[in-house]
Motif scaffolding. Structure first.
Motif, mmCIF file in Angstrom:
data_model
loop_
_atom_site.group_PDB
_atom_site.id
_atom_site.type_symbol
_atom_site.label_atom_id
_atom_site.label_comp_id
_atom_site.label_asym_id
_atom_site.label_seq_id
_atom_site.Cartn_x
_atom_site.Cartn_y
_atom_site.Cartn_z
ATOM 1 N N GLY A 1 2.412 -62.428 2.012
ATOM 2 C CA GLY A 1 3.513 -61.482 2.119
ATOM 3 C C GLY A 1 4.063 -61.096 0.763
ATOM 4 O O GLY A 1 4.294 -59.906 0.477
ATOM 5 N N LEU B 1 1.704 -53.402 -3.931
ATOM 6 C CA LEU B 1 2.339 -52.076 -3.897
ATOM 7 C C LEU B 1 2.946 -51.735 -5.251
ATOM 8 O O LEU B 1 2.858 -50.596 -5.713
ATOM 9 C CB LEU B 1 3.401 -52.031 -2.800
ATOM 10 N N VAL C 1 -0.673 -51.507 2.626
ATOM 11 C CA VAL C 1 -1.293 -52.798 2.336
ATOM 12 C C VAL C 1 -1.300 -53.595 3.629
ATOM 13 O O VAL C 1 -0.310 -53.629 4.362
ATOM 14 C CB VAL C 1 -0.530 -53.558 1.229
ATOM 15 N N ALA D 1 1.600 -58.867 -1.018
ATOM 16 C CA ALA D 1 1.569 -57.481 -0.532
ATOM 17 C C ALA D 1 2.540 -56.611 -1.321
ATOM 18 O O ALA D 1 2.247 -55.466 -1.673
ATOM 19 C CB ALA D 1 1.909 -57.439 0.956
ATOM 20 N N VAL D 2 3.718 -57.154 -1.625
ATOM 21 C CA VAL D 2 4.701 -56.414 -2.414
ATOM 22 C C VAL D 2 4.210 -56.255 -3.853
ATOM 23 O O VAL D 2 4.338 -55.182 -4.453
ATOM 24 C CB VAL D 2 6.068 -57.121 -2.368
ATOM 25 N N ILE E 1 7.638 -52.397 7.504
ATOM 26 C CA ILE E 1 6.785 -53.517 7.930
ATOM 27 C C ILE E 1 6.563 -53.397 9.431
ATOM 28 O O ILE E 1 7.512 -53.162 10.187
ATOM 29 C CB ILE E 1 7.434 -54.890 7.669
ATOM 30 N N ILE F 1 10.076 -49.681 1.842
ATOM 31 C CA ILE F 1 8.839 -49.996 2.550
ATOM 32 C C ILE F 1 9.133 -50.281 4.029
ATOM 33 O O ILE F 1 10.240 -50.690 4.401
ATOM 34 C CB ILE F 1 8.095 -51.203 1.933
ATOM 35 N N VAL G 1 7.481 -60.711 3.090
ATOM 36 C CA VAL G 1 7.450 -59.305 2.657
ATOM 37 C C VAL G 1 8.873 -58.794 2.433
ATOM 38 O O VAL G 1 9.176 -58.154 1.414
ATOM 39 C CB VAL G 1 6.720 -58.425 3.690
ATOM 40 N N ARG H 1 -3.420 -49.464 -2.825
ATOM 41 C CA ARG H 1 -3.307 -48.871 -1.491
ATOM 42 C C ARG H 1 -4.643 -49.026 -0.789
ATOM 43 O O ARG H 1 -5.683 -49.197 -1.427
ATOM 44 C CB ARG H 1 -2.906 -47.403 -1.573
ATOM 45 N N LEU I 1 -2.026 -57.207 5.917
ATOM 46 C CA LEU I 1 -2.097 -58.666 5.915
ATOM 47 C C LEU I 1 -2.935 -59.096 7.108
ATOM 48 O O LEU I 1 -2.733 -58.601 8.227
ATOM 49 C CB LEU I 1 -0.704 -59.299 6.007
ATOM 50 N N VAL J 1 3.520 -51.994 5.083
ATOM 51 C CA VAL J 1 2.782 -53.257 5.160
ATOM 52 C C VAL J 1 2.464 -53.490 6.627
ATOM 53 O O VAL J 1 3.373 -53.578 7.460
ATOM 54 C CB VAL J 1 3.595 -54.442 4.589
#
Length: 326
Positions: free
Chosen positions: A275, A282, A124, A278-279, A9, A7, A26, A287, A126, A101
């Motif tokens: 954070g 996923l 995603v 968010a993971v 960020i 991923i 994250v 999404r 935040l 993210v």
């Protein structure tokens, strides 16, 4: 749906206290889930210019208490074009990044929504903005710290306002959202707040005066949301001087001091929870969603809802301020 192995960020738009806490969360939640992590510098601009670094657990050590963002942030006009977004996508493919993210406010998530739709790419978001202006979440990352910064500054301004028997118009950030002004006014015992949500309904300054503003008080503080809708503190002060010259009026614009400083405990906890969530999102195949919090519970908010710019305003706040300012 393909398994997400790596991923990226990024932080975009205006910085907000707590962004580093979100980056840390994250990164470590992704590593805990067996993913690789790439830190993208300078927001969408860095995605286009391929400013990408490999992150590990130590990359985010000792940053939870820092303001700003270690990933930096920048505006990218190029990302606003189809050609720029194509370059960004090519960078993601070349770097082997399977999902993004994005930490930022309305503009950042608008860009994320468009990109995700164009390339069917998992993103995603935040909510990282001091304005607290995103729908679908009770609080955004950075709002609590900014509110506390405003409170501390206004407390100091009150000391000099009282000493000189002056009326101060104090401008705070927020643009189209008055949460910083209204809650800042309640927290500091200010006499009033002039906010964009009320600007089209009534003459807030005129109503303030007609209700016997100041009465027997030897000083008064009015918090004003910045921007074209309210006109800002300077416009309020100018009108006051012209229409009510008996008042000794001063202006204080708090400006970018509201963005800085070590994040509060509330912002650190909020950013950490979001954070990690968010993971989780996923991993669940989500999404095109923003992580929000409602009634202390994590929720998934579609980008299309989050960026509508119609976050409901709590009218009880204005009523509370009116009652307590007598």
């Amino acid at each position: 749906m393909a398994t997400i192995r790596r991923i990226g960020i990024l932080t975009s738009g205006g910085d907000a206290p707590g962004m580093n806490a979100a980056i840390r969360a994250v990164t470590r939640a992704a590593i805990f889930s067996g993913m690789e992590v790439k830190g993208i510098m300078r927001g969408y601009k860095g995605l286009i210019s391929d400013e990408i670094e490999t992150f590990n657990s130590s990359s985010v050590s000792n940053i939870i208490q820092q303001g700003g963002t270690i990933l930096k942030t920048a505006r990218s006009k190029e990302f606003m074009t189809p050609e720029g977004r194509q370059i960004a996508y090519d960078t993601l493919v070349r770097e082997g990044i399977d999902a993004l993210v994005v930490i930022g406010g309305d503009g950042s998530l608008t860009g994320a929504k468009l990109f995700a739709q164009e390339y069917n790419f998992p993103i995603v978001g935040l909510p990282g903005t001091i304005d607290n202006d995103l729908s679908g979440t009770d609080m955004t990352i950075g709002y609590d710290t900014a509110l506390n910064t405003i409170m501390e500054a206004v407390d100091k301004i009150r000391d000099t306002a009282s000493s000189h028997e002056r009326l101060f118009f104090i401008e705070v950030m927020g643009r189209e959202c008055g949460y910083l002004a209204i809650n800042g006014a309640i927290a500091t015992g200010a006499e009033a707040a002039i906010i964009p949500e009320m600007a089209y309904e009534k003459d807030q300054l005129g109503e303030l005066i007609s209700q016997g503003f100041r009465k027997s008080k030897n000083s008064s503080l009015v918090l004003v949301t910045e921007g074209d809708i309210t006109g800002g503190a300077m416009a309020m002060a100018e009108r006051m001087k012209n229409e009510y010259p008996q008042y000794d009026v001063r202006v204080s614009i708090l400006g970018h001091v509201q963005r800085g400083g070590s994040p509060s405990a509330s912002d650190r906890i909020l950013a950490s929870r979001m954070g990690a969530a968010a993971v989780d999102a996923l991993n669940e195949g989500q999404r095109n969603v923003m992580i929000g919090i409602e009634n202390d519970k994590i929720v998934y908010v579609p980008f299309s809802k989050a960026i509508k710019k119609n976050k409901p305003f709590n009218d009880d706040l204005m009523n509370t301020l009116r009652i307590l300012s007598i």
